[in-house]
Design a protein around this motif. Structure first.
Motif, PDB file in Angstrom:
ATOM      1  N   VAL A   1      67.998  31.042  -8.335  1.00 28.10           N
ATOM      2  CA  VAL A   1      66.827  31.867  -8.672  1.00 28.10           C
ATOM      3  C   VAL A   1      65.918  32.002  -7.454  1.00 28.10           C
ATOM      4  CG1 VAL A   1      64.726  31.927 -10.068  1.00 28.10           C
ATOM      5  CG2 VAL A   1      66.916  31.428 -11.145  1.00 28.10           C
ATOM      6  N   ALA A   2      65.727  30.928  -6.731  1.00 29.33           N
ATOM      7  CA  ALA A   2      64.889  30.978  -5.528  1.00 29.33           C
ATOM      8  C   ALA A   2      65.495  31.884  -4.457  1.00 29.33           C
ATOM      9  CB  ALA A   2      64.679  29.570  -4.980  1.00 29.33           C
ATOM     10  N   ILE A   3      66.803  31.810  -4.266  1.00 27.17           N
ATOM     11  CA  ILE A   3      67.480  32.671  -3.289  1.00 27.17           C
ATOM     12  C   ILE A   3      67.329  34.143  -3.681  1.00 27.17           C
ATOM     13  CG2 ILE A   3      69.757  33.342  -2.411  1.00 27.17           C
ATOM     14  CD1 ILE A   3      70.495  30.363  -2.482  1.00 27.17           C
ATOM     15  N   HIS A   4      67.507  34.447  -4.946  1.00 25.03           N
ATOM     16  CA  HIS A   4      67.367  35.830  -5.417  1.00 25.03           C
ATOM     17  C   HIS A   4      65.930  36.323  -5.239  1.00 25.03           C
ATOM     18  CE1 HIS A   4      68.165  39.442  -7.700  1.00 25.03           C
ATOM     19  NE2 HIS A   4      67.085  39.182  -8.413  1.00 25.03           N
ATOM     20  N   HIS A   5      64.964  35.492  -5.577  1.00 30.47           N
ATOM     21  CA  HIS A   5      63.559  35.874  -5.430  1.00 30.47           C
ATOM     22  C   HIS A   5      63.226  36.138  -3.956  1.00 30.47           C
ATOM     23  CE1 HIS A   5      59.418  36.171  -6.667  1.00 30.47           C
ATOM     24  NE2 HIS A   5      59.061  35.263  -5.773  1.00 30.47           N
ATOM     25  N   HIS A   6      63.754  35.325  -3.063  1.00 30.74           N
ATOM     26  CA  HIS A   6      63.535  35.532  -1.638  1.00 30.74           C
ATOM     27  C   HIS A   6      64.136  36.862  -1.182  1.00 30.74           C
ATOM     28  CE1 HIS A   6      63.085  34.714   2.606  1.00 30.74           C
ATOM     29  NE2 HIS A   6      64.389  34.829   2.778  1.00 30.74           N
ATOM     30  N   ALA A   7      65.316  37.204  -1.673  1.00 29.74           N
ATOM     31  CA  ALA A   7      65.954  38.466  -1.317  1.00 29.74           C
ATOM     32  C   ALA A   7      65.142  39.659  -1.818  1.00 29.74           C
ATOM     33  CB  ALA A   7      67.374  38.518  -1.871  1.00 29.74           C
ATOM     34  N   VAL A   8      64.608  39.559  -3.026  1.00 31.69           N
ATOM     35  CA  VAL A   8      63.766  40.633  -3.574  1.00 31.69           C
ATOM     36  C   VAL A   8      62.513  40.806  -2.729  1.00 31.69           C
ATOM     37  CG1 VAL A   8      62.329  41.288  -5.547  1.00 31.69           C
ATOM     38  CG2 VAL A   8      64.648  40.450  -5.927  1.00 31.69           C
ATOM     39  N   ASN A   9      61.866  39.707  -2.358  1.00 33.13           N
ATOM     40  CA  ASN A   9      60.664  39.791  -1.529  1.00 33.13           C
ATOM     41  C   ASN A   9      60.969  40.350  -0.144  1.00 33.13           C
ATOM     42  OD1 ASN A   9      58.982  38.813  -3.510  1.00 33.13           O
ATOM     43  ND2 ASN A   9      59.095  36.697  -2.807  1.00 33.13           N
ATOM     44  N   THR A  10      62.120  40.003   0.408  1.00 28.46           N
ATOM     45  CA  THR A  10      62.529  40.534   1.710  1.00 28.46           C
ATOM     46  C   THR A  10      62.720  42.047   1.646  1.00 28.46           C
ATOM     47  OG1 THR A  10      63.617  38.454   2.290  1.00 28.46           O
ATOM     48  CG2 THR A  10      64.294  40.408   3.505  1.00 28.46           C
ATOM     49  N   ALA A  11      63.390  42.519   0.605  1.00 31.40           N
ATOM     50  CA  ALA A  11      63.606  43.960   0.445  1.00 31.40           C
ATOM     51  C   ALA A  11      62.284  44.697   0.269  1.00 31.40           C
ATOM     52  CB  ALA A  11      64.527  44.228  -0.747  1.00 31.40           C
ATOM     53  N   GLN A  12      61.364  44.136  -0.501  1.00 38.28           N
ATOM     54  CA  GLN A  12      60.064  44.784  -0.716  1.00 38.28           C
ATOM     55  C   GLN A  12      59.254  44.828   0.575  1.00 38.28           C
ATOM     56  OE1 GLN A  12      59.113  46.332  -3.669  1.00 38.28           O
ATOM     57  NE2 GLN A  12      57.620  47.189  -2.260  1.00 38.28           N
ATOM     58  N   ALA A  13      59.277  43.754   1.345  1.00 44.17           N
ATOM     59  CA  ALA A  13      58.551  43.728   2.619  1.00 44.17           C
ATOM     60  C   ALA A  13      59.125  44.749   3.600  1.00 44.17           C
ATOM     61  CB  ALA A  13      58.602  42.323   3.218  1.00 44.17           C
ATOM     62  N   ALA A  14      60.445  44.878   3.636  1.00 46.61           N
ATOM     63  CA  ALA A  14      61.072  45.853   4.530  1.00 46.61           C
ATOM     64  C   ALA A  14      60.739  47.276   4.107  1.00 46.61           C
ATOM     65  CB  ALA A  14      62.583  45.646   4.550  1.00 46.61           C
ATOM     66  N   ALA A  15      60.750  47.554   2.819  1.00 42.77           N
ATOM     67  CA  ALA A  15      60.412  48.894   2.328  1.00 42.77           C
ATOM     68  C   ALA A  15      58.957  49.232   2.649  1.00 42.77           C
ATOM     69  CB  ALA A  15      60.671  48.992   0.828  1.00 42.77           C
ATOM     70  N   ALA A  16      58.067  48.267   2.476  1.00 45.39           N
ATOM     71  CA  ALA A  16      56.649  48.503   2.777  1.00 45.39           C
ATOM     72  C   ALA A  16      56.441  48.741   4.267  1.00 45.39           C
ATOM     73  CB  ALA A  16      55.817  47.310   2.305  1.00 45.39           C
ATOM     74  N   ALA A  17      57.120  47.979   5.115  1.00 44.81           N
ATOM     75  CA  ALA A  17      57.003  48.169   6.567  1.00 44.81           C
ATOM     76  C   ALA A  17      57.519  49.544   6.976  1.00 44.81           C
ATOM     77  CB  ALA A  17      57.769  47.070   7.305  1.00 44.81           C
ATOM     78  N   CYS A  18      58.610  49.964   6.369  1.00 42.75           N
ATOM     79  CA  CYS A  18      59.181  51.281   6.654  1.00 42.75           C
ATOM     80  C   CYS A  18      58.198  52.392   6.288  1.00 42.75           C
ATOM     81  CB  CYS A  18      60.482  51.447   5.872  1.00 42.75           C
ATOM     82  SG  CYS A  18      61.203  53.104   5.973  1.00 42.75           S
ATOM     83  N   ALA A  19      57.667  52.331   5.091  1.00 44.02           N
ATOM     84  CA  ALA A  19      56.751  53.381   4.624  1.00 44.02           C
ATOM     85  C   ALA A  19      55.474  53.412   5.448  1.00 44.02           C
ATOM     86  CB  ALA A  19      56.431  53.168   3.148  1.00 44.02           C
ATOM     87  N   GLU A  20      54.938  52.240   5.751  1.00 44.12           N
ATOM     88  CA  GLU A  20      53.693  52.185   6.521  1.00 44.12           C
ATOM     89  C   GLU A  20      53.872  52.761   7.924  1.00 44.12           C
ATOM     90  OE1 GLU A  20      50.544  48.840   8.134  1.00 44.12           O
ATOM     91  OE2 GLU A  20      51.798  48.388   6.397  1.00 44.12           O
ATOM     92  N   ARG A  21      54.963  52.408   8.567  1.00 39.65           N
ATOM     93  CA  ARG A  21      55.208  52.888   9.934  1.00 39.65           C
ATOM     94  C   ARG A  21      55.566  54.369   9.957  1.00 39.65           C
ATOM     95  NH1 ARG A  21      54.265  54.215  14.343  1.00 39.65           N
ATOM     96  NH2 ARG A  21      55.630  53.894  16.112  1.00 39.65           N
ATOM     97  N   ALA A  22      56.407  54.814   9.049  1.00 41.95           N
ATOM     98  CA  ALA A  22      56.846  56.206   9.046  1.00 41.95           C
ATOM     99  C   ALA A  22      55.730  57.163   8.644  1.00 41.95           C
ATOM    100  CB  ALA A  22      58.035  56.374   8.106  1.00 41.95           C
ATOM    101  N   ALA A  23      54.730  56.686   7.921  1.00 39.97           N
ATOM    102  CA  ALA A  23      53.640  57.553   7.466  1.00 39.97           C
ATOM    103  C   ALA A  23      52.569  57.754   8.528  1.00 39.97           C
ATOM    104  CB  ALA A  23      53.010  56.974   6.201  1.00 39.97           C
ATOM    105  N   GLY A  24      52.637  57.000   9.606  1.00 41.89           N
ATOM    106  CA  GLY A  24      51.619  57.104  10.655  1.00 41.89           C
ATOM    107  C   GLY A  24      51.642  58.448  11.366  1.00 41.89           C
ATOM    108  N   TYR A  25      50.508  58.806  11.950  1.00 44.14           N
ATOM    109  CA  TYR A  25      50.395  60.051  12.685  1.00 44.14           C
ATOM    110  C   TYR A  25      51.350  60.021  13.876  1.00 44.14           C
ATOM    111  CZ  TYR A  25      48.367  64.049  15.053  1.00 44.14           C
ATOM    112  OH  TYR A  25      48.191  65.265  15.657  1.00 44.14           O
ATOM    113  N   ASP A  26      52.106  61.067  14.074  1.00 46.71           N
ATOM    114  CA  ASP A  26      53.105  61.206  15.140  1.00 46.71           C
ATOM    115  C   ASP A  26      54.283  60.239  15.002  1.00 46.71           C
ATOM    116  OD1 ASP A  26      52.190  63.395  16.485  1.00 46.71           O
ATOM    117  OD2 ASP A  26      51.180  62.277  18.072  1.00 46.71           O
ATOM    118  N   ALA A  27      54.468  59.642  13.846  1.00 47.09           N
ATOM    119  CA  ALA A  27      55.608  58.748  13.627  1.00 47.09           C
ATOM    120  C   ALA A  27      56.753  59.538  13.009  1.00 47.09           C
ATOM    121  CB  ALA A  27      55.216  57.594  12.713  1.00 47.09           C
TER     122      ALA A  27
END
Length: 108
Positions: free
Chosen positions: A18-44
């Motif tokens: 359960v802990a391994i799965h929860h860590h994987a879910v949090n990793t995927a969410q953090a990567a998706a958030a980083a992608c959206a934040e960076r790609a939404a920037g001006y001139d990105a």
């Protein structure tokens, strides 16, 4: 005592899974958030967002077979990260999909 040991071992292994799965879910969410934040920037670009997500995935190392896709929508960027969590007990892996959206920055 001999009967309790396998039960206790199963409880410990399930807790670790359960802990391994929860860590994987949090990793995927953090990567998706980083992608959206960076790609939404001006001139990105969408590629900038995908690179940011891959950077998070390479640093955290909690998701197997990770894939990152960024989509440009009217006024927003949407990033989808898919992968699987490592399977300890099942031998298989659970599929994980996480999405993040961010409005695009505009001048004026």
């Amino acid at each position: 005592m001999a009967v309790l040991l396998p039960v206790l071992l199963a409880v410990v292994l399930i807790t670790v899974q359960v802990a391994i799965h929860h860590h994987a879910v949090n990793t995927a969410q953090a990567a998706a958030a980083a992608c959206a934040e960076r790609a939404a920037g001006y001139d990105a670009t969408l590629g900038d967002g995908v690179a940011a997500a891959r950077s998070v995935l390479s640093q955290v190392n909690g998701l197997d077979d990770a894939r990152v896709v960024a989509h440009l929508q009217p006024g927003a960027v949407r990033c989808v990260v898919t992968g699987s969590s490592p399977g300890l007990l099942t031998g298989g892996a659970a599929q994980i999909v996480r999405t993040a959206s961010q409005p695009t920055e505009r001048l004026g």
